[in-house]
Motif scaffolding. Structure first.
Motif, PDB file in Angstrom:
ATOM      1  N   PRO A  23      -8.836  -3.368  -6.297  1.00 46.98           N
ATOM      2  CA  PRO A  23      -8.085  -3.891  -7.455  1.00 46.98           C
ATOM      3  C   PRO A  23      -7.453  -2.815  -8.329  1.00 46.98           C
ATOM      4  CG  PRO A  23     -10.389  -3.762  -8.014  1.00 46.98           C
ATOM      5  CD  PRO A  23     -10.286  -3.273  -6.598  1.00 46.98           C
ATOM      6  N   PHE A  24      -7.272  -1.604  -7.786  1.00 44.80           N
ATOM      7  CA  PHE A  24      -6.708  -0.508  -8.578  1.00 44.80           C
ATOM      8  C   PHE A  24      -5.233  -0.318  -8.254  1.00 44.80           C
ATOM      9  CE2 PHE A  24     -11.190   0.625  -7.839  1.00 44.80           C
ATOM     10  CZ  PHE A  24     -11.640   0.731  -9.140  1.00 44.80           C
ATOM     11  N   VAL A  25      -4.448  -0.040  -9.276  1.00 44.89           N
ATOM     12  CA  VAL A  25      -3.090   0.420  -9.036  1.00 44.89           C
ATOM     13  C   VAL A  25      -3.081   1.953  -9.056  1.00 44.89           C
ATOM     14  CG1 VAL A  25      -2.377   0.356 -11.472  1.00 44.89           C
ATOM     15  CG2 VAL A  25      -0.674   0.108  -9.670  1.00 44.89           C
ATOM     16  N   VAL A  26      -3.966   2.558  -9.847  1.00 44.36           N
ATOM     17  CA  VAL A  26      -4.272   3.989  -9.772  1.00 44.36           C
ATOM     18  C   VAL A  26      -5.738   4.080  -9.400  1.00 44.36           C
ATOM     19  CG1 VAL A  26      -4.423   6.175 -11.012  1.00 44.36           C
ATOM     20  CG2 VAL A  26      -2.529   4.610 -11.500  1.00 44.36           C
ATOM     21  N   ALA A  27      -6.011   4.584  -8.213  1.00 40.94           N
ATOM     22  CA  ALA A  27      -7.381   4.565  -7.701  1.00 40.94           C
ATOM     23  C   ALA A  27      -8.236   5.620  -8.384  1.00 40.94           C
ATOM     24  CB  ALA A  27      -7.367   4.805  -6.192  1.00 40.94           C
ATOM     25  N   PRO A  28      -9.505   5.329  -8.627  1.00 41.96           N
ATOM     26  CA  PRO A  28     -10.408   6.338  -9.201  1.00 41.96           C
ATOM     27  C   PRO A  28     -10.633   7.465  -8.201  1.00 41.96           C
ATOM     28  CG  PRO A  28     -11.633   4.408  -8.502  1.00 41.96           C
ATOM     29  CD  PRO A  28     -10.183   4.057  -8.359  1.00 41.96           C
ATOM     30  N   ASN A  29     -10.992   8.592  -8.714  1.00 45.02           N
ATOM     31  CA  ASN A  29     -11.068   9.789  -7.896  1.00 45.02           C
ATOM     32  C   ASN A  29     -12.496  10.308  -7.809  1.00 45.02           C
ATOM     33  OD1 ASN A  29     -10.670  12.158  -6.572  1.00 45.02           O
ATOM     34  ND2 ASN A  29      -9.130  12.978  -7.946  1.00 45.02           N
ATOM     35  N   PRO A  30     -13.206  10.019  -6.720  1.00 48.90           N
ATOM     36  CA  PRO A  30     -14.577  10.520  -6.595  1.00 48.90           C
ATOM     37  C   PRO A  30     -14.632  11.956  -6.103  1.00 48.90           C
ATOM     38  CG  PRO A  30     -14.022   9.205  -4.684  1.00 48.90           C
ATOM     39  CD  PRO A  30     -12.810   9.164  -5.591  1.00 48.90           C
ATOM     40  N   ASN A  31     -13.466  12.522  -5.752  1.00 50.02           N
ATOM     41  CA  ASN A  31     -13.429  13.860  -5.172  1.00 50.02           C
ATOM     42  C   ASN A  31     -13.472  14.928  -6.264  1.00 50.02           C
ATOM     43  OD1 ASN A  31     -12.249  16.351  -3.978  1.00 50.02           O
ATOM     44  ND2 ASN A  31     -12.152  15.056  -2.162  1.00 50.02           N
ATOM     45  N   PRO A  32     -14.286  15.969  -6.119  1.00 53.13           N
ATOM     46  CA  PRO A  32     -14.351  17.025  -7.142  1.00 53.13           C
ATOM     47  C   PRO A  32     -13.017  17.730  -7.394  1.00 53.13           C
ATOM     48  CG  PRO A  32     -16.193  17.202  -5.605  1.00 53.13           C
ATOM     49  CD  PRO A  32     -15.264  16.170  -5.041  1.00 53.13           C
ATOM     50  N   SER A  33     -12.078  17.642  -6.438  1.00 52.35           N
ATOM     51  CA  SER A  33     -10.798  18.318  -6.630  1.00 52.35           C
ATOM     52  C   SER A  33      -9.909  17.603  -7.631  1.00 52.35           C
ATOM     53  CB  SER A  33     -10.047  18.418  -5.297  1.00 52.35           C
ATOM     54  OG  SER A  33      -9.697  17.129  -4.821  1.00 52.35           O
ATOM     55  N   GLY A  34     -10.267  16.393  -8.009  1.00 54.75           N
ATOM     56  CA  GLY A  34      -9.456  15.631  -8.943  1.00 54.75           C
ATOM     57  C   GLY A  34     -10.143  15.456 -10.288  1.00 54.75           C
ATOM     58  N   VAL A  35      -9.625  14.522 -11.084  1.00 54.65           N
ATOM     59  CA  VAL A  35     -10.170  14.247 -12.412  1.00 54.65           C
ATOM     60  C   VAL A  35     -10.835  12.876 -12.373  1.00 54.65           C
ATOM     61  CG1 VAL A  35      -9.657  14.025 -14.863  1.00 54.65           C
ATOM     62  CG2 VAL A  35      -8.348  15.625 -13.463  1.00 54.65           C
ATOM     63  N   ASP A  36     -12.140  12.848 -12.410  1.00 55.30           N
ATOM     64  CA  ASP A  36     -12.856  11.582 -12.332  1.00 55.30           C
ATOM     65  C   ASP A  36     -12.629  10.775 -13.609  1.00 55.30           C
ATOM     66  OD1 ASP A  36     -14.381   9.633 -11.265  1.00 55.30           O
ATOM     67  OD2 ASP A  36     -16.308  10.591 -11.640  1.00 55.30           O
ATOM     68  N   GLY A  37     -12.678   9.461 -13.466  1.00 58.59           N
ATOM     69  CA  GLY A  37     -12.518   8.582 -14.612  1.00 58.59           C
ATOM     70  C   GLY A  37     -11.088   8.186 -14.888  1.00 58.59           C
ATOM     71  N   VAL A  38     -10.123   8.718 -14.137  1.00 60.06           N
ATOM     72  CA  VAL A  38      -8.718   8.342 -14.300  1.00 60.06           C
ATOM     73  C   VAL A  38      -8.420   7.237 -13.293  1.00 60.06           C
ATOM     74  CG1 VAL A  38      -6.325   9.114 -14.206  1.00 60.06           C
ATOM     75  CG2 VAL A  38      -8.102  10.653 -15.032  1.00 60.06           C
ATOM     76  N   PHE A  39      -8.297   6.026 -13.789  1.00 58.51           N
ATOM     77  CA  PHE A  39      -7.963   4.908 -12.909  1.00 58.51           C
ATOM     78  C   PHE A  39      -7.352   3.798 -13.747  1.00 58.51           C
ATOM     79  CE2 PHE A  39     -12.276   4.081 -14.376  1.00 58.51           C
ATOM     80  CZ  PHE A  39     -12.260   2.724 -14.697  1.00 58.51           C
TER      81      PHE A  39
END
Length: 511
Positions: free
Chosen positions: A426-442
């Motif tokens: 249900p995301f249009v911007v998917a959450p980022n579980p990867n350490p290379s990204g910024v978690d919590g941005v969805f």
């Protein structure tokens, strides 16, 4: 249907329609530049004929792609204003780059190529062909960079509830786009290759009918007719080779992309396999019998290849692959179990979040993507075998099957994009579980739709755009069919009379 459903249908219909134009334009533009390069180096008139004929069809498709593509960005403001505000600071840069490339580099050099046949030197004219072709590919890269950020947010800082661009380089070198770009380009070449095969097969059949069919046993042809037949046979073989190479590239890049998706969007990939329960090792489901729409999969029976999914996910035959049921709990713990209690969300306000995408769409979409691609590749191999050493099959169903094969990579591309976008829900911007990204941005899709638009207004827009696109489809098919039937004579005028310079025929060469 509520507002969100209508908005999603509208974006889905217009986007899938637009993407029917994109792969053919990208793949064919590079092939046409290659054909012109062969003419430049050899002086062989056959390559000039190939360049002119396939270039004409590429231009028709290019024009329709521009018309339908403009609507995509307008829809962000019309139907997805909350989404536009959320991603605007990030998307501004790659979309501006795409606009500069598309409307300055592409259009400038394409115009020079169209009208410069007899006005520019052969070398400069060829450079224009490569300039607009490579610009088309670059334009696709910037679009994919923006889309990949939605799949895997990077290069931003999260302030005041909104992502702010911190590094455009991180956005442009996102590992998601680095995996998606070659996969998309190979898909474009698969479409272009099948297009060459299908139309060339029809032209050979027509050529045979017009020169031999009316006089069975009589094989007399003019030198021009023999040259034209070589043009079509060469195009047929080129398309088949492109199709085979493209599928090999798709298989390799697809494997890399899948491994990345298992890491970044595990729910999407578990849904693609209807893997409802965690398995170690996990087998790859070839097809399923039963209702894959239920997230517990109790009634599903699958024919599987043991250990294969574990290898595809992690490169290890014995690794664990998490299933849908386990991932539901992980997503709820990380991102909440309910939508915000915000009146702007309408019927979704305060309701439980369903983190499982549409299982039938993701499961069968994934298989149709692979299946149609494999059929296209197998067809290309058959074509190469049957047309070796100048041969050409003459059995009854050959030509209709070759023409129908044009649809297979188109369908593979379409199902691939449907899977990619629907599997993210249900995301249009998917959450980022990867350490290379910024978690919590969805961002949930339900929170992205324009709140100031009524369902009636959105439905009117949906009907209007779908109707217009239907008319454009008729126009494109009419133009493509017209120039295919016209063959080489329809795009390449006869040699100028003796004593008359070729430059006097300038308008005849204008596209």
């Amino acid at each position: 249907m509520d507002l969100l459903d209508i908005a999603r249908w509208q974006f889905g219909i217009t986007t899938v329609y637009h993407f029917l134009m994109v792969p053919l334009t990208i793949g064919l533009s590079i092939l046409v530049a290659g054909m012109q390069t062969a003419w430049y180096r050899t002086g062989d008139r056959r390559y000039l004929k190939m360049t002119k004929f396939w270039g004409k069809l590429m231009l028709i498709n290019f024009a329709m792609g521009v018309v339908t593509g403009i609507v995509q960005e307008f829809q962000f403001g019309m139907s997805w204003s909350a989404y536009s505000r959320f991603v605007g600071d990030v998307f501004g840069a790659p979309l501006a780059m795409e606009g500069l490339v598309a409307f300055f580099v592409e259009s400038t050099f394409l115009g020079l190529w169209i009208f410069g046949w007899d006005r520019l030197s052969k070398g400069v004219h060829l450079a224009c062909a490569w300039a607009f072709s490579l610009a088309t590919v670059a334009s696709a890269y910037f679009i994919l960079a923006a889309n990949s950020w939605m799949q895997h947010p990077v290069g931003i800082v999260f302030t005041d509830g909104r992502p702010r661009l911190d590094s455009i380089w991180a956005v442009l070198t996102n590992n998601t786009v680095l995996a998606a770009f070659p996969h998309t380009v190979f898909g474009c070449f698969a479409v272009a290759g099948a297009f060459l095969v299908g139309i060339s097969a029809w032209q050979i059949w027509k050529h045979h009918r017009d020169t031999v069919g009316k006089n069975p046993g009589l094989e007399r042809r003019t030198e021009e007719q023999n040259e034209d037949r070589k043009v079509w046979h060469g195009s047929l073989r080129l398309g088949a080779w492109v199709g085979v190479i493209a599928f090999a590239g798709l298989a390799i890049s697809g494997d890399l992309q899948a491994k990345l998706m298992f890491e970044q969007q595990p729910m999407k990939m578990a849904s693609a396999e209807a893997l409802c329960h965690t398995e170690q090792p996990a087998g790859f489901s070839i097809f399923a019998i039963g209702d894959v729409g239920q997230s517990n999969c109790e009634d599903v029976k699958s024919l599987t290849v043991p250990y294969l999914l574990s290898y595809l996910a992690n490169g290890d035959l014995h690794s664990e692959v998490r299933g849908v049921q386990q991932l539901i709990g992980e997503y709820q713990a990380a991102y909440g179990s309910h939508y915000p209690d915000d009146p702007r969300l309408g019927p979704y306000a305060g309701k439980p979040v369903d983190y499982v995408p549409n299982l039938p769409v993701t499961y069968w979409g994934f298989r149709f993507m692979i299946g149609f691609g494999a059929v296209a590749a197998a067809g290309a191999v058959v074509v190469l075998w049957l047309t070796r050493k100048g041969r050409y099959p003459k059995w009854r169903w050959w030509t209709p099957l070759a023409v129908l094969s044009i649809a297979t990579p188109y369908l593979g591309n379409s199902f691939g994009w449907i899977f990619t976008e629907m599997g993210r829900q249900p995301f249009v911007v998917a959450p980022n579980p990867n350490p290379s990204g910024v978690d919590g941005v969805f961002m949930y899709t339900a929170t992205a739709v324009s709140s100031g638009v009524t369902p009636g207004e959105m439905l009117t827009s949906l009907i209007g755009l779908t109707s217009i696109y239907g008319v454009l489809a008729v126009v494109e098919i009419f133009l493509i069919v017209r120039y295919v039937r016209g063959g080489i004579a329809g795009v390449l005028p006869p040699e100028p009379p003796e004593g008359k310079k070729e430059s006097d025929e300038a308008l005849s060469f204008a596209y």
